[in-house]
Motif scaffolding. Structure first.
Motif, PDB file in Angstrom:
ATOM      1  N   ASP A  50       9.818   8.959 -18.761  1.00 28.64           N
ATOM      2  CA  ASP A  50       9.164   9.236 -17.051  1.00 28.64           C
ATOM      3  C   ASP A  50       9.104  10.452 -16.762  1.00 28.64           C
ATOM      4  OD1 ASP A  50      11.947   9.859 -17.352  1.00 28.64           O
ATOM      5  OD2 ASP A  50      12.823   8.805 -15.767  1.00 28.64           O
ATOM      6  N   GLY A  51       8.584  11.584 -17.949  1.00 25.07           N
ATOM      7  CA  GLY A  51       8.286  12.760 -17.383  1.00 25.07           C
ATOM      8  C   GLY A  51       9.107  14.096 -17.695  1.00 25.07           C
ATOM      9  N   ALA A  52      10.351  13.455 -18.259  1.00 29.02           N
ATOM     10  CA  ALA A  52      11.191  14.518 -18.171  1.00 29.02           C
ATOM     11  C   ALA A  52      11.204  15.344 -19.229  1.00 29.02           C
ATOM     12  CB  ALA A  52      12.779  13.907 -18.475  1.00 29.02           C
ATOM     13  N   ALA A  53      10.092  15.434 -19.973  1.00 24.70           N
ATOM     14  CA  ALA A  53       9.743  16.245 -20.959  1.00 24.70           C
ATOM     15  C   ALA A  53       9.730  17.587 -20.666  1.00 24.70           C
ATOM     16  CB  ALA A  53       8.496  15.813 -22.027  1.00 24.70           C
ATOM     17  N   ASP A  54       9.053  17.811 -19.677  1.00 25.68           N
ATOM     18  CA  ASP A  54       8.893  19.189 -19.064  1.00 25.68           C
ATOM     19  C   ASP A  54      10.038  19.725 -18.569  1.00 25.68           C
ATOM     20  OD1 ASP A  54       8.099  21.521 -17.549  1.00 25.68           O
ATOM     21  OD2 ASP A  54       6.307  20.873 -16.733  1.00 25.68           O
ATOM     22  N   PRO A  55      10.989  20.864 -19.142  1.00 27.78           N
ATOM     23  CA  PRO A  55      12.144  21.402 -18.662  1.00 27.78           C
ATOM     24  C   PRO A  55      12.033  21.767 -17.065  1.00 27.78           C
ATOM     25  CG  PRO A  55      11.529  22.032 -20.901  1.00 27.78           C
ATOM     26  CD  PRO A  55      10.418  21.499 -20.386  1.00 27.78           C
ATOM     27  N   ALA A  56      11.030  22.000 -16.658  1.00 27.12           N
ATOM     28  CA  ALA A  56      10.785  22.496 -15.226  1.00 27.12           C
ATOM     29  C   ALA A  56      11.433  21.427 -14.313  1.00 27.12           C
ATOM     30  CB  ALA A  56       9.395  22.678 -14.849  1.00 27.12           C
ATOM     31  N   HIS A  57      11.532  20.126 -14.744  1.00 29.69           N
ATOM     32  CA  HIS A  57      12.409  19.138 -13.691  1.00 29.69           C
ATOM     33  C   HIS A  57      13.587  19.585 -13.639  1.00 29.69           C
ATOM     34  CE1 HIS A  57       9.020  16.233 -13.657  1.00 29.69           C
ATOM     35  NE2 HIS A  57       8.926  16.303 -14.759  1.00 29.69           N
ATOM     36  N   GLY A  58      14.402  20.174 -14.563  1.00 27.76           N
ATOM     37  CA  GLY A  58      15.596  20.800 -14.538  1.00 27.76           C
ATOM     38  C   GLY A  58      15.938  21.654 -13.281  1.00 27.76           C
TER      39      GLY A  58
END
Lengths: 64, 465
Positions: A50-58
């Motif tokens: 669901d798109g969590a691959a981009d650490p910017a979500h953190g």
């Protein structure tokens, strides 16, 4: 895959600009070996779909 | 006056039964005694503090006190105070040796602008990541038992607050460094949401995980301090606009839902610590809270993966000093050197895992406002080797200490450590209230209600009474 031997780790550290002696290289390697199981589990873990691959979500999680 | 927390001091000033000059003089005298017994202080800011106390007296007399007018506080020595060196507990803390800081860190400036008075630079483990025996300044003993360590890395700050020398102090927290020494010294410590408090002027260790936080003797003090410390300063890029901060005033927790996860949080955890968690839950439930289900399935991985992030970032930050590592605490070198060889793909996978953990917390916070977990698995570590004892079995410090705290550092979620009583060995145990991001008010509310209904936070070490 096993953890690289001390000579390989020392060479890598030197290439990256760190001058560490043999004792530290051995301690460093022991620490890497100590966490290898946890890191291996993480490497083998599938990414969420669901798109969590981009650490910017953190960081975004902290701004909402 | 040593029994007074910050709110108690402010009440006494307002009532005219005490003034800031007397309080600062008392704090300085107590700091000297505490340092002699515990080795908790790197530098005393006596002239600076006395001048500020005179100003505070004038403000109280003129009816213009600021929110923390005349409250003495300690500063962990990784945080800049203008005109004073910041040693970071090391011989190798900068290219200019012990040169004084040109300006104060945002957090110090904010407390001082609110009227608080910095009285000391407190001992820290080297660079906030070293072992209990920093080569430059040595170990800080625990006020509850001088044969034990005060904990770290905010080691001197916690010892000074617990010894009743100062009511509160500023620490930093990368893997538990506010909450762990708070737990082991019987104090209330807040690790806020990452980015809630600016880190400008703080010697950095790990930009992803590090926060500044207050170490206090009560939840009500932590609330007062956090209210002043929070909010962007325009300089720390991780510090942005925040939602409002309103701690409910009531003493009833009706409507509050708490999850009490097991798994990794309790697998390696002394019976006295678990009893403290259960006691906290019982008191919260008696106050109206409801226990609901909630687990964090990947919590066990937070510690090793969190350390991987911390040590990789720390190795990056310390590369500039790589030719001086022979003068570092060997524990610092052993810990951060592993970060040199972390592959970029593993570091980035760890940051992806951070998001996965956040989503696990989201699932819990969909049905609960707080998690209640141990702060750490044991009472304070033994000196000299820093081992901890869990149910009679001895464990190395780093295998045990951050098992429940690193989750908050890796995800950025806030956590409040509160004392829950004394273990059979006579030392404090602690539980942690973990909230969703920017919900510190909920943790502080529950912590305050718990402390209004119990007296664990009021119990002083025998050596301080």
């Amino acid at each position: 895959m096993s953890v690289p031997d001390p000579a390989e780790l020392a060479a890598l550290a030197a290439r990256l600009g760190y001058r560490i002696d043999d004792e530290v290289v051995l301690a460093l390697r022991a620490a890497v070996v100590g966490t290898e199981d946890a890191v291996a589990r993480l490497r083998a873990r599938p990414l969420p779909a669901d798109g969590a691959a981009d650490p910017a979500h953190g960081d975004a999680w902290l701004r909402r | 006056m040593s029994d007074l927390d910050a709110v108690g001091l402010l009440d006494a000033y307002a009532a005219g039964t005490l003034d800031p000059v007397d309080a600062v003089d008392d704090a300085l005298a107590r700091l000297a005694a505490a340092h002699e017994a515990l080795n908790c202080t790197i530098r005393v800011l006596d002239d600076r503090a006395r001048a500020a106390a005179e100003e505070s007296v004038r403000r109280w007399a003129s009816g213009t006190p600021r929110p923390l007018e005349g409250v003495p506080f300690g500063v962990k020595d990784v945080i800049d105070v203008a005109g004073v060196p910041t040693t970071a507990g090391s011989w190798c803390h900068g290219l200019d040796g012990d040169a004084p800081a040109a300006t104060s860190a945002t957090v110090v400036r904010r407390l001082e602008e609110a009227g608080a008075i910095a009285v000391s630079k407190d001992a820290t483990t080297e660079f906030a990541v070293g072992g209990p025996h920093p080569p430059r300044f040595g170990a800080v003993r625990n006020p509850w038992d001088h044969e034990r360590w005060a904990g770290g890395s905010s080691t001197g700050s916690a010892a000074a607050v617990a010894a009743r020398a100062v009511p509160c102090a500023l620490g930093t927290d990368v893997g538990g460094s506010v909450r762990l020494p708070s737990a082991w010294c019987g104090l209330t410590g807040l690790k806020p949401t990452a980015g809630a408090i600016p880190r400008t002027g703080v010697f950095p260790l790990s930009w992803t995980t590090e926060t500044v936080g207050p170490i206090a003797r009560s939840a009500r003090d932590a609330e007062r301090l956090f209210a002043v410390l929070r909010g962007p300063d325009g300089a720390d890029p991780r510090s942005g606009p925040l939602p409002s901060f309103d701690v409910p005033e009531g003493g009833h927790l009706t409507g509050l839902r708490i999850a009490v996860p097991g798994g990794a949080f309790t697998e390696l955890c002394d019976a006295a610590v678990r009893a403290g968690v259960a006691h906290l839950v019982d008191v919260l439930v008696a106050a109206g809270a409801e226990v609901v289900p909630g687990e964090v399935p990947s919590a066990a991985e937070a510690l090793p993966i969190g350390y991987q992030v911390v040590f990789t970032e720390a190795a990056t930050l310390h590369r500039v000093d790589a030719d001086r590592w022979d003068r570092y605490d060997p524990v610092v070198v052993r810990r951060i050197s592993q970060g040199i060889v972390t592959p970029a793909v593993d570091y980035l996978r760890a940051l992806q895992f951070r998001v996965e953990l956040q989503r696990e917390l989201d699932a819990v916070f969909a049905g609960a406002e707080l998690l209640v977990v141990p702060t750490c698995p044991s009472t304070a570590p033994r000196l000299p080797d820093g081992t901890v004892v869990v149910d009679g079995e001895e464990f190395p410090l780093y295998a045990a200490q951050s098992r429940s705290t690193m989750l908050g550092n890796l995800t950025g979620a806030p956590g409040l450590a509160v004392p829950t009583g004394l273990a059979p060995d006579g030392c404090p145990v602690s539980a942690q209230l973990v909230a969703a991001p920017h919900r510190e008010a909920t943790a502080l509310w529950a912590g305050r209600v718990f402390q209004e209904r119990t007296g664990h936070h009021l119990v002083a070490p025998p050596s301080a009474t």
